[in-house]
Design an enzyme around this catalytic site. Sequence first.
Site, PDB file in Angstrom:
ATOM      1  N   ARG A  17       0.843  -1.204   0.000  1.00 50.09           N
ATOM      2  CA  ARG A  17       0.000   0.000   0.000  1.00 50.09           C
ATOM      3  C   ARG A  17       0.875   1.251   0.000  1.00 50.09           C
ATOM      4  NH1 ARG A  17      -4.160  -2.095   4.740  1.00 50.09           N
ATOM      5  NH2 ARG A  17      -4.303  -4.232   3.969  1.00 50.09           N
ATOM      6  N   HIS A  57      -8.214   0.177   0.265  1.00 44.10           N
ATOM      7  CA  HIS A  57      -8.225  -1.230   0.662  1.00 44.10           C
ATOM      8  C   HIS A  57      -9.589  -1.711   1.142  1.00 44.10           C
ATOM      9  CE1 HIS A  57      -7.811  -4.577   3.555  1.00 44.10           C
ATOM     10  NE2 HIS A  57      -6.936  -5.042   2.687  1.00 44.10           N
ATOM     11  N   GLU A 110      -3.943  -5.032  -6.587  1.00 45.00           N
ATOM     12  CA  GLU A 110      -4.826  -6.043  -6.007  1.00 45.00           C
ATOM     13  C   GLU A 110      -6.280  -5.645  -6.236  1.00 45.00           C
ATOM     14  OE1 GLU A 110      -6.348  -7.918  -1.789  1.00 45.00           O
ATOM     15  OE2 GLU A 110      -4.268  -7.236  -1.882  1.00 45.00           O
TER      16      GLU A 110
END
Length: 242
Positions: A17, A57, A110
């Site tokens: 991240r 996220h 992701e």
Amino acid sequence: MNFFDNFDKTHIIGAHRGLSALYPENTLNAFKAAKNNADFIEFDVTFAKDNQIVVIHDDTIDRTTNGKGEVCKFTLKELKNFTIYPDEKIPTLKETLELCKEMNMPVNIELKKVFKNEPVFLEKILETIKKFEFENKVLISSFEHKYLRFFKQNNISTAALFDKPFSMEYLKTLNIDSIHISKKLVTKEFLEKLKDRVLVYTINSKNEAKKLFSIGIYGIFSDFGSLVETTGLEPVTPTLPA
């Protein structure tokens, strides 16, 4: 060209991240800080209400911003009204790839699970990757393994994420370039069965990083990026099998 052709090293380290140990996670400043402190940047993407791809996220904005609510219930314009402490905004995939292209930094995107318009979600991500001519510098990963097939069919490198044990038979059904596993799955016996590239998340201990590389792990994800090898924090109790 495969994503991993970007690296001529025995092991690689991804900034999880961004350099999230030092900057707010999944922000442009966290990504900028990773430029000289990681081999690649990992970040998460999902869908806003108006089908814009945003970098965050969680399913909600509660933890990382001054707002509350599900990401998918806000338009991009509405999401930009919220602040990530102290003064960051939720970036878009476009903004992130534009920055990473400027830095010549490979990325691992992701894909979070979306609950509607999955084909549009995948197409828009591919479209953005192609817009920046970043096909050879992108690795697509997800726990939603069905998403990976679409990108593999479009010559994008892919990785399957696992946080629970899985069978070698199932693994053989996936046409992927690497396997990304939780550190809780790491055992010598398990690794001996795996022939693919294995990357482990999330490693913030320099001793854990050293141990993983010594037993043949190809890559790790760390909130510290490559700084984990010198300044990583040691856990109170060991988190890797003996």
